[in-house]
Design a protein around this motif. Structure first.
Motif, PDB file in Angstrom:
ATOM      1  N   GLY A 153      -5.689   4.813  -4.920  1.00  0.00           N
ATOM      2  CA  GLY A 153      -5.851   3.399  -4.585  1.00  0.00           C
ATOM      3  C   GLY A 153      -5.930   3.156  -3.079  1.00  0.00           C
ATOM      4  N   SER A 154      -6.461   1.997  -2.707  1.00  0.00           N
ATOM      5  CA  SER A 154      -6.528   1.619  -1.296  1.00  0.00           C
ATOM      6  C   SER A 154      -5.121   1.333  -0.783  1.00  0.00           C
ATOM      7  CB  SER A 154      -7.382   0.353  -1.152  1.00  0.00           C
ATOM      8  OG  SER A 154      -6.721  -0.706  -1.829  1.00  0.00           O
ATOM      9  N   ALA A 155      -4.981   1.296   0.544  1.00  0.00           N
ATOM     10  CA  ALA A 155      -3.670   0.995   1.141  1.00  0.00           C
ATOM     11  C   ALA A 155      -3.175  -0.370   0.668  1.00  0.00           C
ATOM     12  CB  ALA A 155      -3.777   1.038   2.661  1.00  0.00           C
ATOM     13  N   GLU A 156      -4.103  -1.321   0.506  1.00  0.00           N
ATOM     14  CA  GLU A 156      -3.692  -2.672   0.074  1.00  0.00           C
ATOM     15  C   GLU A 156      -3.136  -2.635  -1.346  1.00  0.00           C
ATOM     16  OE1 GLU A 156      -6.781  -2.025   1.311  1.00  0.00           O
ATOM     17  OE2 GLU A 156      -6.417  -2.823   3.324  1.00  0.00           O
ATOM     18  N   LEU A 157      -3.844  -1.914  -2.237  1.00  0.00           N
ATOM     19  CA  LEU A 157      -3.348  -1.827  -3.623  1.00  0.00           C
ATOM     20  C   LEU A 157      -1.979  -1.155  -3.646  1.00  0.00           C
ATOM     21  CD1 LEU A 157      -6.165  -0.763  -6.147  1.00  0.00           C
ATOM     22  CD2 LEU A 157      -5.347  -3.038  -5.555  1.00  0.00           C
ATOM     23  N   GLN A 158      -1.839  -0.109  -2.849  1.00  0.00           N
ATOM     24  CA  GLN A 158      -0.556   0.612  -2.839  1.00  0.00           C
ATOM     25  C   GLN A 158       0.565  -0.303  -2.365  1.00  0.00           C
ATOM     26  OE1 GLN A 158      -1.239   4.097  -0.480  1.00  0.00           O
ATOM     27  NE2 GLN A 158      -2.606   5.000  -1.997  1.00  0.00           N
ATOM     28  N   ALA A 159       0.294  -1.016  -1.260  1.00  0.00           N
ATOM     29  CA  ALA A 159       1.361  -1.873  -0.706  1.00  0.00           C
ATOM     30  C   ALA A 159       1.729  -2.969  -1.700  1.00  0.00           C
ATOM     31  CB  ALA A 159       0.895  -2.483   0.611  1.00  0.00           C
ATOM     32  N   GLN A 160       0.722  -3.499  -2.380  1.00  0.00           N
ATOM     33  CA  GLN A 160       0.988  -4.629  -3.277  1.00  0.00           C
ATOM     34  C   GLN A 160       1.668  -4.209  -4.583  1.00  0.00           C
ATOM     35  OE1 GLN A 160      -2.471  -7.053  -3.850  1.00  0.00           O
ATOM     36  NE2 GLN A 160      -1.376  -8.514  -5.186  1.00  0.00           N
ATOM     37  N   PHE A 161       1.281  -3.038  -5.110  1.00  0.00           N
ATOM     38  CA  PHE A 161       1.722  -2.746  -6.480  1.00  0.00           C
ATOM     39  C   PHE A 161       2.688  -1.571  -6.629  1.00  0.00           C
ATOM     40  CE2 PHE A 161      -2.472  -4.860  -7.019  1.00  0.00           C
ATOM     41  CZ  PHE A 161      -2.000  -6.000  -7.660  1.00  0.00           C
ATOM     42  N   MET A 162       2.670  -0.637  -5.690  1.00  0.00           N
ATOM     43  CA  MET A 162       3.476   0.572  -5.913  1.00  0.00           C
ATOM     44  C   MET A 162       4.984   0.302  -6.058  1.00  0.00           C
ATOM     45  SD  MET A 162       1.810   3.163  -6.621  1.00  0.00           S
ATOM     46  CE  MET A 162       3.179   4.288  -6.724  1.00  0.00           C
ATOM     47  N   PRO A 163       5.584  -0.527  -5.187  1.00  0.00           N
ATOM     48  CA  PRO A 163       7.047  -0.651  -5.298  1.00  0.00           C
ATOM     49  C   PRO A 163       7.506  -1.048  -6.702  1.00  0.00           C
ATOM     50  CG  PRO A 163       6.276  -1.636  -3.259  1.00  0.00           C
ATOM     51  CD  PRO A 163       5.046  -1.293  -4.062  1.00  0.00           C
ATOM     52  N   ARG A 164       6.808  -1.974  -7.318  1.00  0.00           N
ATOM     53  CA  ARG A 164       7.282  -2.412  -8.635  1.00  0.00           C
ATOM     54  C   ARG A 164       6.800  -1.510  -9.769  1.00  0.00           C
ATOM     55  NH1 ARG A 164       6.918  -8.892  -8.636  1.00  0.00           N
ATOM     56  NH2 ARG A 164       7.873  -8.641 -10.703  1.00  0.00           N
ATOM     57  N   LEU A 165       5.772  -0.706  -9.499  1.00  0.00           N
ATOM     58  CA  LEU A 165       5.402   0.313 -10.503  1.00  0.00           C
ATOM     59  C   LEU A 165       6.457   1.419 -10.550  1.00  0.00           C
ATOM     60  CD1 LEU A 165       1.540   0.721  -9.917  1.00  0.00           C
ATOM     61  CD2 LEU A 165       2.641   0.087 -12.079  1.00  0.00           C
ATOM     62  N   ARG A 166       7.192   1.603  -9.443  1.00  0.00           N
ATOM     63  CA  ARG A 166       8.197   2.669  -9.370  1.00  0.00           C
ATOM     64  C   ARG A 166       9.611   2.122  -9.530  1.00  0.00           C
ATOM     65  NH1 ARG A 166       6.131   7.188  -7.000  1.00  0.00           N
ATOM     66  NH2 ARG A 166       7.983   8.111  -7.877  1.00  0.00           N
ATOM     67  N   GLU A 167       9.702   0.878  -9.950  1.00  0.00           N
ATOM     68  CA  GLU A 167      10.986   0.171 -10.058  1.00  0.00           C
ATOM     69  C   GLU A 167      11.830   0.738 -11.210  1.00  0.00           C
ATOM     70  OE1 GLU A 167      12.263  -2.821  -8.255  1.00  0.00           O
ATOM     71  OE2 GLU A 167      13.864  -1.963  -9.457  1.00  0.00           O
ATOM     72  N   ARG A 168      13.161   0.729 -11.035  1.00  0.00           N
ATOM     73  CA  ARG A 168      14.071   1.154 -12.116  1.00  0.00           C
ATOM     74  C   ARG A 168      14.545  -0.031 -12.964  1.00  0.00           C
ATOM     75  NH1 ARG A 168      17.473   5.779 -11.323  1.00  0.00           N
ATOM     76  NH2 ARG A 168      16.577   7.087  -9.728  1.00  0.00           N
ATOM     77  N   ASP A 169      14.374  -1.218 -12.385  1.00  0.00           N
ATOM     78  CA  ASP A 169      14.885  -2.412 -13.069  1.00  0.00           C
ATOM     79  C   ASP A 169      13.767  -2.978 -13.956  1.00  0.00           C
ATOM     80  OD1 ASP A 169      15.795  -4.838 -13.869  1.00  0.00           O
ATOM     81  OD2 ASP A 169      16.170  -5.640 -11.859  1.00  0.00           O
ATOM     82  N   TYR A 170      13.964  -2.873 -15.263  1.00  0.00           N
ATOM     83  CA  TYR A 170      12.959  -3.319 -16.228  1.00  0.00           C
ATOM     84  C   TYR A 170      12.572  -4.778 -16.005  1.00  0.00           C
ATOM     85  CZ  TYR A 170      11.181  -4.403 -20.982  1.00  0.00           C
ATOM     86  OH  TYR A 170      10.449  -4.810 -22.059  1.00  0.00           O
TER      87      TYR A 170
END
Ligand SMILES: Cc1cc2nc3c(=O)[nH]c(=O)nc-3n(C[C@H](O)[C@H](O)[C@H](O)COP(=O)(O)OP(=O)(O)OC[C@H]3O[C@@H](n4cnc5c(N)ncnc54)[C@H](O)[C@@H]3O)c2cc1C
Length: 571
Positions: A153-170
């Motif tokens: 993904g582009s840097a923008e997609l990563q910044a926008q979506f990665m943190p919550r894709l890797r989240e532990r809190d359902y």
């Protein structure tokens, strides 16, 4: 009236004996992790595996069982109370309690590297003791999407979506899904008719329109959708892979309508829908003309790897249920588990599960090496082969193993609240067809063998696994080597004769995969104590699959091997 109490007492003692922690119930998992991932890595992840093994028994399984039994399936809610289109999917609250336990295990947060691959593998294996459970597919799709965005993904997609894709809190995570299949074909993704056009306002954004026929995790926050950019060539070459958020304003659907949720044989508490897209806003993951490669290498390969892990977890659970039942149930005045024919069925179930685990943990090792940059060309080629071939064979074995488990439980095996086996059977059937049907995976493996010259790498790797088993593998090792030797010219013929391959390659692949599994199993047995029963399980497996014309009746060791395989690893 005859006294029926002893029979009920036997069943009660069986129920009371069932595992309260699936990690502790399967010492084989720790052993294979120690040998493939290393003792240090095992020590690091073991507390989390033990916690989750307990959570699967205490939280996941009971909730999933009740949801299935009460047919608490997801419901499509098209409109809110005041008539606005929301396209929501509603679940029973217990479904979300399971999700919270699954995400809290950290499996979505596991790093995409060598150790992370093993940890995800182990956690997912434990989760699959409860079958698909409504959350296995969402986990798989989310891992696939997070790998795709992180790596392509582009840097923008990563910044926008990665943190919550890797989240532990359902309750705060992004869950992913992947929509490729259309009504005209799931196998033939190149026939995709969904279209993408550049958005007239936002640079880099696209509008997706078209119908998707099988959309699991229809309630996901982020959909990965294949569609053909305007003017792109036909076939898979022209496809793009787009990240399409469920909503762009946080409330209302992003240009899609759910037609209906599908009523399925298995994976019933997972929401699988037919969805129409009409101008949904999305962003390409990677170059817009390279979407098929992104979809296969990041999404489908992840799914196929984890599908095999899931099939293996289902097999282990079926074995645990059947073997413990056989220890407690009596018929004709003796324990069911004392009948030689039942013992053989149980030993075969165990050997099949351990073989599936052996090839799947080897695949996980290859993936981890690729992720860490430790893989050479040979590793990459074996991975390319195994990710498809292993999904094919393990999913078939899972259905066979669960079916045998149901037989061991007799009529009770068919009863929904008596054991999880009916549910596991239904889920295993679905595992067989999604992420690629058998014929299609075999055809894919064949094409890859021809195009990338995979076969030499696979044969060399299999022989290396076998030689790491050393002299201790004895006659079993020699039988596997002979099977590979006999198979090689047949495979070579298929590689140069497409017509021959079309008729026979699938059979050849079955045999090659059995040799791969046997070699991995023997390599594991070589570093384990004799009392684990692994060597006996491997021996049974080799005799059943790789010694032509083997007949247990003429095999003086057969019954001892059955006993040794069952005596190892409790359960
Ligand atoms: C419960 C469930 C959930 C699913 N969820 C999703 C999802 O979320 N996203 C998604 O994209 N898809 C999903 N799928 C779809 C799944 O991936 C497809 O069903 C699968 O890829 C097969 O496609 P098909 O059903 O169209 O079968 P077809 O492609 O119509 O195949 C029919 C038969 O023809 C055989 N066949 C096809 N081509 C060949 C060939 N070249 N050589 C020999 N035989 C061949 C197949 O093996 C099969 O036996 C889901 C499926 C199920 C059952």
């Amino acid at each position: 009236m005859p006294d029926s109490q002893p029979g009920r007492d036997d069943l009660a003692s069986w129920w009371a004996s069932r595992p309260t922690n699936y990690y502790d119930a399967t010492p084989n998992l720790a052993r294979v992790l120690a040998s493939r991932a290393g003792a240090e890595n095992l020590r690091t992840m073991e507390p989390r595996l033990r916690d989750f093994g307990r959570a699967v028994a205490a939280v996941v399984e009971p909730a999933v069982a009740v949801l299935e039994r009460h047919r608490e399936q997801p419901a499509h809610v098209g409109y809110d109370a005041i008539g606005r289109s929301i396209e929501a999917v509603e679940f029973h609250p217990a479904y979300h309690r399971v999700g919270q336990a699954v995400w809290a295990s950290g499996m979505l947060a596991a790093p995409h590297d060598g150790r992370g691959a093993f940890e995800l593998f182990a956690l997912f294996y434990l989760l699959s003791h409860a079958g698909e459970g409504g959350h296995a597919c969402p986990v798989v799709c989310t891992v696939g999407l997070s790998r795709a965005v992180e790596r392509r993904g582009s840097a923008e997609l990563q910044a926008q979506f990665m943190p919550r894709l890797r989240e532990r809190d359902y309750d705060n995570c992004y869950r992913g899904s992947q929509f490729l299949t259309e009504v005209q074909g799931g196998s033939d993704v190149g026939a995709n008719a969904a279209r993408a056009v550049p958005d007239s306002e936002q640079l880099g954004a696209w509008r997706i329109s078209g119908e998707k026929w099988f959309c699991s995790v229809a309630d996901a926050d982020l959909f990965a959708v294949t569609a053909r950019p305007e003017g792109a060539p036909d076939g898979t070459r022209g496809l793009g892979c787009f990240l399409v958020p469920r909503t762009v304003d946080g409330v209302f659907p992003n240009g899609y309508r759910i037609r209906r949720l599908k009523d399925k044989l298995g994976t019933r508490i997972l929401a699988s829908a037919e969805i129409d897209f009409d101008g949904a806003l999305g962003w390409p993951i990677g170059p817009v003309d390279d979407g098929f490669r992104v979809a296969v290498e990041e999404l489908l390969n992840t799914s196929r790897w984890l599908n095999a892990v899931g099939s293996t977890g289902i097999m282990r659970r079926a074995y645990l249920e059947a073997s413990s039942f056989a220890r407690h149930r009596r018929a004709f005045g003796r324990g069911v588990g004392s009948f030689p024919v039942v013992r053989e069925q149980l030993a075969v179930m165990k050997a099949e599960e351990q073989a599936a685990l052996a090839s799947t943990v080897a695949l996980t090792d290859l993936l981890g090496r690729l992720d860490d940059g430790r893989a050479d060309d040979a590793h990459a080629n074996v991975y390319r082969f195994l990710v498809n071939a292993n999904k094919y064979l393990t999913s078939i074995s899972a259905t066979d193993v669960v079916r045998t488990g149901i037989e061991v439980l007799g009529g009770n095996g068919t009863i929904e609240d008596f054991s999880p086996l009916p549910r596991l059977y239904r889920d295993a059937m679905v595992f067989e067809s999604w992420e690629g049907t058998h014929n299609v995976l075999c055809a894919q493996v064949y094409r890859d063998c021809v195009r990338f010259g995979l076969l030499d790498h696979v044969l060399r790797w299999t022989r290396a696994e076998l030689s790491s088993a050393g002299e201790g593998a004895g006659a079993d090792g020699r039988a596997v080597a002979a099977a590979v030797e006999a198979l090689e010219p047949r495979l070579q013929r298929s590689l140069t004769d497409g017509e021959h391959a079309a008729a026979h390659f699938r059979r050849q692949l079955d045999r090659l995969m059995r040799a791969v599994q046997a070699a991995c199993l023997l390599a594991e047995a070589a570093v384990e104590d004799a009392d684990t029963g692994k060597a006996a399980a491997a021996s049974l497996f080799v005799r059943r699959h790789l010694i032509p014309g083997h007949d247990p009746e003429d095999d003086a060791d057969w019954r001892d091997l059955v006993d040794e395989a069952l005596a190892g690893d409790a359960g």
